[in-house]
Design a protein around this motif. Structure first.
Motif, short mmCIF file in Angstrom:
data_model
loop_
_atom_site.label_atom_id
_atom_site.label_comp_id
_atom_site.label_asym_id
_atom_site.label_seq_id
_atom_site.Cartn_x
_atom_site.Cartn_y
_atom_site.Cartn_z
N CYS A 226 19.98 29.21 -21.57
CA CYS A 226 18.94 29.79 -22.04
C CYS A 226 19.18 31.08 -22.73
O CYS A 226 18.34 31.59 -23.27
CB CYS A 226 17.76 29.97 -20.92
SG CYS A 226 18.46 30.98 -19.58
N TYR B 229 18.37 32.95 -26.57
CA TYR B 229 17.15 33.40 -26.87
C TYR B 229 16.98 35.17 -26.94
O TYR B 229 16.30 35.74 -27.50
CB TYR B 229 15.98 33.22 -25.66
CG TYR B 229 14.51 33.56 -26.21
CD1 TYR B 229 13.85 32.61 -27.14
CD2 TYR B 229 13.97 34.63 -25.94
CE1 TYR B 229 12.54 32.71 -27.45
CE2 TYR B 229 12.62 34.82 -26.39
CZ TYR B 229 12.06 33.74 -26.85
OH TYR B 229 10.84 34.15 -27.31
N ASN C 121 8.71 31.00 -25.68
CA ASN C 121 8.57 30.26 -27.01
C ASN C 121 7.21 29.81 -27.41
O ASN C 121 6.92 30.22 -28.80
CB ASN C 121 9.49 28.91 -26.86
CG ASN C 121 10.99 28.99 -26.92
OD1 ASN C 121 11.10 29.73 -27.98
ND2 ASN C 121 11.46 28.40 -25.97
N LYS C 122 6.23 29.52 -26.64
CA LYS C 122 4.85 29.28 -27.01
C LYS C 122 4.08 30.42 -27.44
O LYS C 122 3.34 30.13 -28.53
CB LYS C 122 4.39 28.50 -25.70
CG LYS C 122 2.79 28.35 -26.02
CD LYS C 122 1.99 28.01 -24.77
CE LYS C 122 0.42 27.77 -25.00
NZ LYS C 122 -0.10 27.41 -23.59
N SER D 214 5.50 33.42 -28.92
CA SER D 214 6.29 34.16 -29.51
C SER D 214 5.68 34.97 -30.68
O SER D 214 6.31 36.27 -30.84
CB SER D 214 7.40 33.31 -30.39
OG SER D 214 6.76 32.43 -31.16
#
Length: 927
Positions: free
Chosen positions: A701, A704, A652-653, A655
């Motif tokens: 999860c 994603y 996520n950080k 992406s």
């Protein structure tokens, strides 16, 4: 009693007269007798010493065995006492008792505790603790030792210091480690670890965590000999290996780079030393028949280096070599090269024609189908020419092959080269370790150095060789490779083609620099159309520019660890997925979440040579890796759901560095039903969560990913139950290869499976089988019946309980199972709880060894009991024993089950269909 407060309480209330009395009467069964000895450690790291061995030899436990002679062969009962380390340092310590002779292995522990070799704090007794530093850093401890409160600094650390934040040695900072890794600090606070150092030794060192400021083991652990030493068990982890090399100042692992000028001088001197022998035994390049390769070598002086290069060429390839040497008016012994070399075409020019014109001149003499441009200041690695020829012949679209060029200081000159948009060039990975993973996979590149460049003769001649505009040299091979690429050909870097390059010709004189600048301008003018599509010149673009874009997508494959095939536990399937992606033309990079140490030969032998295997990476550096590889991937395939959950915050950080879609979650095995099954089988407390709640939590999860993969339709149903509809099914890929031995030629039972932890389904099934089934089989088949259990075991997993049983042979570290399958008559799979799909059953059946399996596995496979396999019940001991007996005694049944299972494997595990499924999954994720 400090460690066991229940014992202290028992002594206080009069139940025991002393801690020693408690130990002799009760404690010896499970308690440690000394701060420097662990019964559990001794058993795990000496698995052959089982309770039955102790009983037979009259020992009460491991400590009794150790004190009675177990110290021999350098055994130990603690990470913090290594007899080999004690022996090494005690010989160096100033001590009258040592007498200059080696310490006897069987006396190390006693001598240390008795202080016979001087003060206990005089020197190390393990790589994990430095007593000299400890006392200097914490001077108050010296007074406590003098008062008799502690025997030594190590005694203080193990009983008090580690609980109170003390650091054990200069290379590990307890304060730094806890601050740097908050998750560790939380575990220590919760009592899961006694200290950050305990976490580091148990897990952190293997995960690649940093032990102290400025102490980074990442580069060190990538060294091939380091990894080989760890895999072989010489060292437990890279940290202890590093400590040993630092303390011993081992030149093999010296961090200082070898000064290249010194290395060149040494090579030059060696070459000169061979000159006399060259006169006595001329090199024979006589070519009888059609040459396999024509080698063009341009020479100007440097006789000794030339002879060394030619000797390397002759020794490297046993086939016919057509050697063409152009001597550009040498003034040394090269002018009389005919005295030293026979069978070659040697042309002596009366002027210095330069490299380019000399190479073009030599083309008229070439008759082989392949021509190799080879510098005279090179030494070829083993099989370099054969490897290059094989690569060239593997695809008609390949126009040139180059190799891994290593300078005389042992570092890379290039691993393929890059052409930037402005026409500048860059040798990829120059000054890096030749064993680094980025240098060790096959890829298409912009160009390869003319020091070693192999190409099809017809193609080279059709292009007129090198462009004369670049005379006398520089940029000729760059331009040549660009022209190949523009014609639709590939320029391939092959790391198995290894060349050591003296780099004598690469001078930096003002004349050569001016010539480079002139030829670069010519190159830019001639190849402007090509250059405008190249990346701008920037070090941050090197990873993107190192490979020319192929037809297939670029895939980042993430797994628990490097998926070696002999590890089992789903890693065979993971390895096959990587192979399938590579077969379909994908550029695959394998990234392990956890670090494990295997020799580079073992790693690279298990993957296609086009796959980049990042064996020296882990989750610890994943954040930086994604930034480093920005734009490098079109898809990400993640093996195992827990890995996605673990790295999801990092994904996520980062992406913005990753593709917007193209994410695949390969579940490998759905865990929730297995956990419920395990709890039921083992009689553990039943979980309060319902299956649906557990499934939703497990796959929370999965949102994603664009595609989720299950191994069976049954498991796909579980994933859909968790709320996901984008599910595909991908099983195993196997070729049937039935072993040749007949029914009568075989004997014994076989089990194959990895044991990864104490809760492993494989360990549980083996314990159950040996306890419940084997006694029944011995009654039916005789006491000579034995079970061979084969598979990998995670270091530290205790197998003593399994070794207690009679009739079992435990075999670890087997590279090839074919002969083992050929020897045995029946395969047993008594699994009581499991997830996924049992590869071991598919594999056994593919080798033609029929299986008795539990109904759990038969259900996962979708096979039919009595046809493809025999059923061992749920499992049930009596049912399982009866089925094994039937299959073991009845040849007709054995043959029928064998044949049916072979047919089933052909249908279920068709490799071609596996490849189709992998492509479809990837396409669906990227759509």
């Amino acid at each position: 009693m400090y460690s066991y407060r229940d014992v202290a309480a028992g002594v206080a209330d009069g139940q025991w007269q002393s801690g020693f009395q408690h130990y002799v009467c009760e404690g010896y069964k499970v308690y440690a007798p000394h701060w420097l000895f662990s019964e559990e450690y001794y058993g795990i790291f000496n698995p052959e010493l089982t309770a039955s061995v102790f009983r037979a030899e009259g020992f009460a436990n491991g400590y009794d065995h150790y004190l009675s002679g177990g110290e021999c062969d350098y055994r130990s009962g603690s990470f913090f006492f290594d007899p080999a380390v004690f022996s090494y340092f005690s010989l160096r310590a100033s001590c009258p008792a040592r007498g200059g002779s080696k310490v006897e292995a069987g006396s190390c522990y006693s001598l240390f505790l008795d202080g016979a070799y001087g003060r206990a704090d005089a020197c190390r007794v393990s790589w994990y603790f430095d007593p000299v530093w400890y006392l200097k850093h914490y001077p108050d401890i010296h007074d406590l030792i003098q008062k008799g409160e502690y025997d030594s600094s190590l005694h203080h650390y193990l009983t008090t210091g580690q609980y109170n934040g003390y650091s054990p040695q200069a290379s590990f900072s307890e304060e730094f480690y806890r601050k740097e890794y908050p998750d560790v600090a939380a575990c220590v606070a919760a009592g899961q670890f006694r200290s950050g150092y305990e976490h580091f030794l148990v897990a952190g060192a293997a995960e690649g965590r940093v032990p102290a400021p400025g102490v980074s083991l990442a580069q060190y652990t990538s060294l091939a000999p380091v990894r080989a030493d760890i895999e072989s068990g010489l060292f437990r982890d890279p940290y202890s290996h590093w400590m040993a090399s630092e303390e011993k100042q081992d030149p093999r692992f010296c961090s200082d780079d070898l000064v290249e000028t010194e290395a060149r001088l040494a090579l030059r001197q060696l070459a000169k030393g061979l000159t006399a022998e060259a006169a006595r035994k001329p090199l024979d390049f006589t070519c009888s028949g059609t040459p396999a390769v024509s080698v063009i070598m341009v020479v100007y002086n440097q006789f000794s280096l030339t002879m060394k290069g030619l000797a390397s060429l002759r020794d490297n390839f046993s086939g016919n070599i057509e050697l063409i040497v152009i001597d550009s008016c040498s003034g040394d012994e090269v002018s009389r090269l005919n005295r030293y070399v026979s069978g070659a075409k040697i042309v002596h020019l009366r002027y210095n024609a330069g490299f380019l014109l000399s190479c073009n001149m030599a083309l008229e003499f070439v008759t082989a189908d392949a021509v190799l441009y080879l510098n005279n200041d090179t030494i070829l690695g083993p099989g370099a020419i054969s490897a290059a020829l094989n690569r060239l012949q593997s695809d008609p679209r390949i126009g040139a092959v180059g190799g891994k060029i290593i300078r005389t200081n042992g570092l890379l000159q290039e691993a393929g080269s890059i052409i930037w948009r402005d026409g500048a060039t860059f040798g990829y990975l120059r000054d890096q370790d030749p064993n680094c993973p980025e240098a060790n996979f096959v890829r298409d590149v912009d160009y390869c150095s003319g020091a070693f460049l192999l190409a099809p003769t017809a193609l080279v001649k059709s292009m007129g060789g090198f462009d004369r505009s670049y005379c006398p040299a520089y940029f000729e091979e760059v331009d040549f490779c660009v022209r190949l690429i523009r014609k639709g050909y590939r320029v391939v870097y092959d790391p198995s083609v290894i060349i050591e390059h003296f780099e004598f010709a690469s001078s930096a004189s003002s004349e050569s620099l001016a010539l480079m600048q002139r030829n670069r301008r010519i190159f830019v003018a001639r190849q402007s159309e090509f250059l405008r599509n190249q990346l701008p010149a920037h070090a941050g673009n090197a990873v993107l520019a190192r490979s020319r874009r192929g037809d297939g997508p670029r895939v980042l494959y993430i797994e628990d660890r490097i998926p070696l095939r002999n590890l089992g536990s789903g890693y065979v399937r993971s390895n096959e997925i990587v192979r399938s992606l590579a077969r379909s033309g994908c550029a695959v990079t394998v990234f392990p979440v956890n670090v494990h140490y295997h020799s580079l030969g073992r790693i690279y032998g298990d993957f296609p040579d086009t796959v980049e295997v990042l064996y020296n990476r882990s989750e610890v550096g994943f954040d930086a890796f994604l930034e480093e590889r920005v734009g490098s991937f079109d898809a990400v395939w993640i093996g195992r759901t827990h890995n996605l959950a673990r790295i999801l915050p990092i994904l996520n950080k980062n992406s913005r560095y990753l593709p917007a879609k193209g994410f695949v979650l390969d579940s490998e095995a759905v865990v929730s039903p297995r956990l419920l099954m395990r709890d039921r089988v083992l009689g553990l407390d039943q979980r309060r969560e319902q299956m649906e709640d557990m499934l939703r939590a497990e796959f929370d999860c999965a949102y994603y990913c664009q595609q989720i993969v299950a191994v069976t339709e049954q498991e796909a149903g579980f994933i859909r139950q968790a709320g996901h509809r984008n599910v595909s099914i991908l099983g195993h890929a196997l070729q049937t290869r039935p072993t040749a031995a007949t029914f009568a030629q075989r004997s014994g039972l076989l089990f194959v499976g990895a044991i990864i932890d104490e809760y492993s389904p494989n360990l549980d099934s083996l314990l159950w089988f040996m306890k419940e089934v084997m006694p029944r089989l011995r009654q039916r088949l005789g006491n000579e019946i034995r079970l061979t259990a084969v598979g990998s075991r995670t270091r530290g997993v205790d197998l003593r309980g399994l070794r207690e049983f009679d009739g079992i042979d435990i075999v670890e570290g087997v590279e090839s199972l074919e002969e083992i399958y050929n020897l045995h008559r029946v395969f047993v799979a008594p699994t009581r709880f499991a997830g996924g799909i049992p590869y071991k059953v598919h594999e056994s059946a593919s080798y033609g060894l029929p299986v008795v399996a539990s109904d759990v596995l038969i259900g996962q496979l979708g096979w039919t009991a009595g046809h493809d396999t025999l059923s061992g019940g749920a499992p049930d001991a009596e049912t399982f024993a009866a089925a094994v007996t039937e299959l073991y005694r009845n040849e007709a049944v054995w043959t029928q089950v064998r044949d049916e299972a072979l047919r089933r494997v052909k249908a279920d595990c068709d490799p071609e269909q596996f490849d189709v499924s992998v492509r479809e999954i990837l396409e669906a994720a990227c759509r």
